[in-house]
Scaffold this motif. Sequence first.
Motif, mmCIF file in Angstrom:
data_model
loop_
_atom_site.group_PDB
_atom_site.id
_atom_site.type_symbol
_atom_site.label_atom_id
_atom_site.label_comp_id
_atom_site.label_asym_id
_atom_site.label_seq_id
_atom_site.Cartn_x
_atom_site.Cartn_y
_atom_site.Cartn_z
ATOM 1 N N ILE A 169 11.408 85.208 44.493
ATOM 2 C CA ILE A 169 11.973 85.710 45.746
ATOM 3 C C ILE A 169 13.483 85.762 45.623
ATOM 4 C CG2 ILE A 169 12.377 85.226 48.197
ATOM 5 C CD1 ILE A 169 9.685 83.929 48.368
ATOM 6 N N GLN A 170 14.065 86.870 46.062
ATOM 7 C CA GLN A 170 15.513 86.938 46.229
ATOM 8 C C GLN A 170 15.802 86.818 47.720
ATOM 9 O OE1 GLN A 170 17.979 90.626 46.248
ATOM 10 N NE2 GLN A 170 18.862 89.791 44.366
ATOM 11 N N TRP A 171 16.538 85.790 48.117
ATOM 12 C CA TRP A 171 16.938 85.599 49.504
ATOM 13 C C TRP A 171 18.161 86.455 49.783
ATOM 14 C CZ3 TRP A 171 12.947 83.254 51.435
ATOM 15 C CH2 TRP A 171 12.284 82.265 50.720
ATOM 16 N N PHE A 172 18.095 87.214 50.867
ATOM 17 C CA PHE A 172 19.111 88.238 51.124
ATOM 18 C C PHE A 172 19.450 88.222 52.611
ATOM 19 C CE2 PHE A 172 20.661 92.716 51.085
ATOM 20 C CZ PHE A 172 21.464 92.663 49.957
ATOM 21 N N GLY A 173 20.441 89.004 53.006
ATOM 22 C CA GLY A 173 20.824 89.099 54.414
ATOM 23 C C GLY A 173 21.607 90.373 54.660
ATOM 24 N N GLY A 174 22.511 90.327 55.597
ATOM 25 C CA GLY A 174 23.297 89.237 56.165
ATOM 26 C C GLY A 174 23.644 88.155 55.141
ATOM 27 N N GLU A 175 24.002 87.011 55.680
ATOM 28 C CA GLU A 175 24.201 85.821 54.863
ATOM 29 C C GLU A 175 22.963 84.950 55.029
ATOM 30 O OE1 GLU A 175 24.709 82.756 52.747
ATOM 31 O OE2 GLU A 175 26.123 84.434 52.548
ATOM 32 N N PHE A 189 1.422 77.731 45.138
ATOM 33 C CA PHE A 189 1.739 78.179 43.778
ATOM 34 C C PHE A 189 1.461 77.080 42.764
ATOM 35 C CE2 PHE A 189 4.922 81.552 45.404
ATOM 36 C CZ PHE A 189 3.927 82.515 45.404
ATOM 37 N N GLU A 190 1.779 75.834 43.118
ATOM 38 C CA GLU A 190 1.493 74.720 42.209
ATOM 39 C C GLU A 190 -0.011 74.570 42.009
ATOM 40 O OE1 GLU A 190 3.435 71.380 43.978
ATOM 41 O OE2 GLU A 190 5.401 71.880 43.092
ATOM 42 N N ARG A 191 -0.753 74.789 43.069
ATOM 43 C CA ARG A 191 -2.215 74.667 43.000
ATOM 44 C C ARG A 191 -2.816 75.656 42.014
ATOM 45 N NH1 ARG A 191 -6.147 75.892 48.207
ATOM 46 N NH2 ARG A 191 -8.142 75.540 47.160
ATOM 47 N N TYR A 192 -2.243 76.862 41.954
ATOM 48 C CA TYR A 192 -2.789 77.905 41.081
ATOM 49 C C TYR A 192 -1.923 78.138 39.837
ATOM 50 C CZ TYR A 192 -5.952 78.879 44.935
ATOM 51 O OH TYR A 192 -6.924 78.767 45.916
ATOM 52 N N ASN A 193 -1.044 77.191 39.534
ATOM 53 C CA ASN A 193 -0.208 77.240 38.325
ATOM 54 C C ASN A 193 0.643 78.501 38.241
ATOM 55 O OD1 ASN A 193 -1.152 74.721 37.219
ATOM 56 N ND2 ASN A 193 -3.064 75.773 36.680
ATOM 57 N N VAL A 194 1.179 78.916 39.382
ATOM 58 C CA VAL A 194 2.091 80.065 39.419
ATOM 59 C C VAL A 194 3.519 79.538 39.292
ATOM 60 C CG1 VAL A 194 2.957 82.006 40.775
ATOM 61 C CG2 VAL A 194 0.523 81.399 40.857
ATOM 62 N N LYS A 195 4.267 80.045 38.332
ATOM 63 C CA LYS A 195 5.660 79.664 38.148
ATOM 64 C C LYS A 195 6.496 80.368 39.209
ATOM 65 C CE LYS A 195 9.508 78.251 36.178
ATOM 66 N NZ LYS A 195 9.948 76.841 36.268
ATOM 67 N N PHE A 196 7.119 79.592 40.095
ATOM 68 C CA PHE A 196 7.890 80.163 41.203
ATOM 69 C C PHE A 196 9.368 79.871 41.027
ATOM 70 C CE2 PHE A 196 9.756 79.447 45.515
ATOM 71 C CZ PHE A 196 9.834 80.776 45.878
ATOM 72 N N THR A 197 10.180 80.900 41.205
ATOM 73 C CA THR A 197 11.634 80.748 41.206
ATOM 74 C C THR A 197 12.209 81.588 42.340
ATOM 75 O OG1 THR A 197 11.884 82.586 39.638
ATOM 76 C CG2 THR A 197 11.832 80.342 38.715
ATOM 77 N N SER A 198 13.444 81.272 42.720
ATOM 78 C CA SER A 198 14.118 82.098 43.713
ATOM 79 C C SER A 198 15.590 82.240 43.354
ATOM 80 C CB SER A 198 13.971 81.509 45.122
ATOM 81 O OG SER A 198 14.782 80.377 45.307
ATOM 82 N N SER A 199 16.199 83.281 43.899
ATOM 83 C CA SER A 199 17.626 83.520 43.735
ATOM 84 C C SER A 199 18.187 83.907 45.095
ATOM 85 C CB SER A 199 17.881 84.613 42.693
ATOM 86 O OG SER A 199 17.285 85.840 43.092
ATOM 87 N N MET A 200 19.509 84.059 45.173
ATOM 88 C CA MET A 200 20.119 84.344 46.464
ATOM 89 C C MET A 200 21.369 85.190 46.292
ATOM 90 S SD MET A 200 21.531 81.597 49.314
ATOM 91 C CE MET A 200 19.923 80.824 49.466
#
Length: 214
Positions: free
Chosen positions: A62-68, A87-98
Motif C-alpha cells: 500500500i502507498q499511503w497518499f493524500g493530502g498529507e 496477511f500473516e495468517r496466509y503468509n502474504v508479505k506486506f509492506t507500505s510506503s508513504m
Amino acid sequence: YKRQDYKKSSIGFRVLTTLNCNAHCSYCYEKGFGQSDMTYMVANKTADYILKHAKGVQRAHIQWFGGEPLVNYKAIDTISDKLIPEFERYNVKFTSSMVSNGLLFNQSLIKKATDNWALNNVQITLDGTKEMYEKIKLFPVKNAFERVIDNIHKLLDAEIHVSIRINYDNTNFADIIDLISYLSAEFPMRQKLRLYTYRLFSAQEDSAQDIELL
C-alpha cells in the motif's frame, strides 16, 4: 488497485487517507477539492476490499497518499490493524510506503510506522533551502524546514528508506543547487537515502532556459 500482468503474485494499492494537508503549496493538485478525511467506516471497507482482491498473492503493498496522509493517520491504523493479521495468517508479505511532506512525523509515529504499518519507504518533497522552502510550503509553524530535516534523520535511524524529491521550476532553480549541497553535507553516507529532482508540470515550456542555466 493495480496488479502486474506479468507477475500475478503481487498486488498494490494507493490509499488516500485524506484530502486535507498542513501545507499550502500553490502547485498542489488537490487545490479546490473538498478537504475531507477517510472515515472509520470507509477505512474498514477499504481493508475488506484489499483483502478480497489480495487473495492468492504472495506480496501486497500500500502507498499511503493524500493530502498529507498523516493528517488522518488513524485511517492507516484502522486499515493496517485489519490487514496485517490476515496477511500473516496466509503468509502474504506486506509492506507500505508513504508520500508525505514529513512535518508531522515524530518518534511515536515513527515507531508506529515500523511496528504497525510495515512502512519501509517515505517520499518527502523539498522545494529549496529554508527560506524558499517555507515560502512555498506556507506551514503554520515556525522552523518547518529544520523540523522536516530532523524527521528525515529519525526515519533513517529507524531503518526506513527516505526518497527526497526536489521540485523545481525557474522560480527556485538557483536555490536548488544550494539545497543539493546542503543535503550532501547534512546526510553523508546514508545508505537508505535517495535524492532526485522533478520539474514541475507548469514549467515544462521553459525548459530551454533551464538548459542555458545548466
